[in-house]
Design an enzyme around this catalytic site. Structure first.
Site, PDB file in Angstrom:
ATOM      1  N   LYS A  52       0.841  -1.212   0.000  1.00  0.00           N
ATOM      2  CA  LYS A  52       0.000   0.000   0.000  1.00  0.00           C
ATOM      3  C   LYS A  52       0.869   1.252   0.000  1.00  0.00           C
ATOM      4  O   LYS A  52       0.606   2.203  -0.742  1.00  0.00           O
ATOM      5  CB  LYS A  52      -0.949  -0.026   1.212  1.00  0.00           C
ATOM      6  CG  LYS A  52      -2.046  -1.079   1.092  1.00  0.00           C
ATOM      7  CD  LYS A  52      -2.850  -1.290   2.383  1.00  0.00           C
ATOM      8  CE  LYS A  52      -3.819  -2.458   2.220  1.00  0.00           C
ATOM      9  NZ  LYS A  52      -4.588  -2.763   3.438  1.00  0.00           N
ATOM     10  N   GLN A  96      -4.356  -1.744   9.784  1.00  0.00           N
ATOM     11  CA  GLN A  96      -4.316  -3.062   9.139  1.00  0.00           C
ATOM     12  C   GLN A  96      -4.869  -4.133  10.077  1.00  0.00           C
ATOM     13  O   GLN A  96      -4.514  -4.187  11.256  1.00  0.00           O
ATOM     14  CB  GLN A  96      -2.870  -3.395   8.710  1.00  0.00           C
ATOM     15  CG  GLN A  96      -2.731  -4.661   7.879  1.00  0.00           C
ATOM     16  CD  GLN A  96      -3.419  -4.574   6.504  1.00  0.00           C
ATOM     17  OE1 GLN A  96      -3.569  -3.504   5.937  1.00  0.00           O
ATOM     18  NE2 GLN A  96      -3.835  -5.702   5.976  1.00  0.00           N
ATOM     19  N   ASP A 119     -10.908   2.773   4.566  1.00  0.00           N
ATOM     20  CA  ASP A 119     -11.221   1.343   4.486  1.00  0.00           C
ATOM     21  C   ASP A 119     -12.734   1.106   4.483  1.00  0.00           C
ATOM     22  O   ASP A 119     -13.184   0.003   4.169  1.00  0.00           O
ATOM     23  CB  ASP A 119     -10.636   0.615   5.713  1.00  0.00           C
ATOM     24  CG  ASP A 119      -9.382  -0.190   5.383  1.00  0.00           C
ATOM     25  OD1 ASP A 119      -9.241  -0.602   4.224  1.00  0.00           O
ATOM     26  OD2 ASP A 119      -8.574  -0.398   6.306  1.00  0.00           O
TER      27      ASP A 119
HETATM   28  N1  GUN Z   1      -6.877  -7.051   6.301  1.00  0.00           N
HETATM   29  C1  GUN Z   1      -7.322  -7.755   5.249  1.00  0.00           C
HETATM   30  N2  GUN Z   1      -7.894  -6.930   4.334  1.00  0.00           N
HETATM   31  C2  GUN Z   1      -7.810  -5.692   4.839  1.00  0.00           C
HETATM   32  C3  GUN Z   1      -8.231  -4.411   4.360  1.00  0.00           C
HETATM   33  O1  GUN Z   1      -8.817  -4.240   3.276  1.00  0.00           O
HETATM   34  N3  GUN Z   1      -7.958  -3.364   5.175  1.00  0.00           N
HETATM   35  C4  GUN Z   1      -7.346  -3.506   6.378  1.00  0.00           C
HETATM   36  N4  GUN Z   1      -7.130  -2.418   7.128  1.00  0.00           N
HETATM   37  N5  GUN Z   1      -6.951  -4.674   6.856  1.00  0.00           N
HETATM   38  C5  GUN Z   1      -7.184  -5.762   6.085  1.00  0.00           C
END
Ligand code: GUN
Length: 291
Positions: A52, A96, A119
């Site tokens: 990311k 995350q 998110d």
């Molecule tokens: N863990 C798995 N997928 C995601 C996501 O799209 N965002 C976040 N913050 N954590 C994740």
């Protein structure tokens, strides 16, 4: 059988965003700034968060990675979130998941300012999404919608089976695809670990979104000819023939399912890169909302 190439499509989207960033810069504006909080050293989470941050660099966003140790207390994490909420230089941020067990995930997600929740996990954004109001869509379902739309896969009136009811993928996916929208208007069934005669249901599906987190669970004899397959799973499976000691596997047994599919996402290179591209799109939107 057509491969739904998430890598290529996500690169197209990133290029489109980069053009917008260049325009913002040319007009003397402030470029979007995404922050990510990572707690602990889970290998997969580290890989995702680094991807990311790297994607931000590539398209000209500012990014900040806040790396916290596994034993970080909930109070310290909530304080970091408060700092990002009140930091005017940050347009959007993510925490995350998964978080270490001693931290209450719901409490953490609710602490994020809904206007910076790129998110789309905050209850305000989940509620808006369910009511079809403008909001940040969770990146993985949003990426799947975008992939279906760009490949012009017909969804209207189709039988969609969503495998899995997670808050991140299955549940929002089922809501979005049943809505009156592009890549929507589908008849959606959600199946999960308590579902009886699962294969009888998946065999009726025109489109299957597999998001259960069990590697290679969906086999060729569980689907009909012409099915569209979206594979959200990505797990590390031990493989001594690989230098790193593992290979990446989806929730779908590609070998037996792909000969029957009309469209299918590969793993890796399918849904994963799309998730990142849509997170960037949400961050661009967050900047627009705030400026
Ligand atoms: N863990 C798995 N997928 C995601 C996501 O799209 N965002 C976040 N913050 N954590 C994740």
């Amino acid at each position: 059988m057509i491969i739904l190439d998430g890598k290529k499509t996500s690169n197209d989207i990133k290029e489109e965003i980069a053009v917008e960033v260049a325009e913002i810069k040319a007009n003397g504006g402030r470029v979007p700034h995404l922050a990510a909080i990572l707690v602990g050293t889970d290998g997969a989470s580290m890989t995702y968060v680094n991807a990311k941050v790297k994607a931000c660099e590539k398209i000209g966003f500012e990014s900040t990675l806040i790396d916290l140790p596994e034993d970080t207390s909930e109070a310290v994490l909530l304080q970091k979130i408060h700092e990002l909420n009140t930091n005017d230089a940050i347009d959007g941020f993510i925490v995350q998941l998964p978080l270490p067990k001693h931290i209450d995930e719901q409490k953490v997600l609710m602490a994020v300012d809904a206007d910076k929740d790129v998110d789309g996990f905050h209850p305000t954004n989940v509620g808006k999404m369910a009511l079809d109001l403008p909001s940040f869509l969770p990146a993985t379902p949003y990426g799947i919608l975008e992939l279906l739309e760009r490949y012009e896969v017909e969804t209207s009136g189709k039988n969609v089976v969503v495998m899995g009811r997670s808050h991140i993928v299955g549940r929002p996916m089922s809501i979005l695809m049943s809505q009156k929208r592009k890549a929507g208007d589908a008849t959606v069934t959600v199946v999960h670990s308590r579902t009886k005669d699962l294969a009888e249901i998946t065999k009726q599906a025109d489109i299957i979104v597999a998001a259960i987190g069990i590697s290679e669970f969906l086999k060729g004899d569980m689907v009909k000819d012409g099915v569209v397959i979206i594979d959200v799973g990505i797990t590390r499976v031990a493989d001594e023939t690989k230098a790193r000691g593992y290979r990446l596997a989806g929730d779908v047994d590609f070998e037996s399912v792909s000969p029957k599919a009309s469209y299918i996402t590969p793993v890796p290179g399918g849904v994963g890169p799309m998730t990142i591209a849509m997170l960037l799109k949400n961050t661009l939107l967050a900047r627009e909302i705030r400026s």
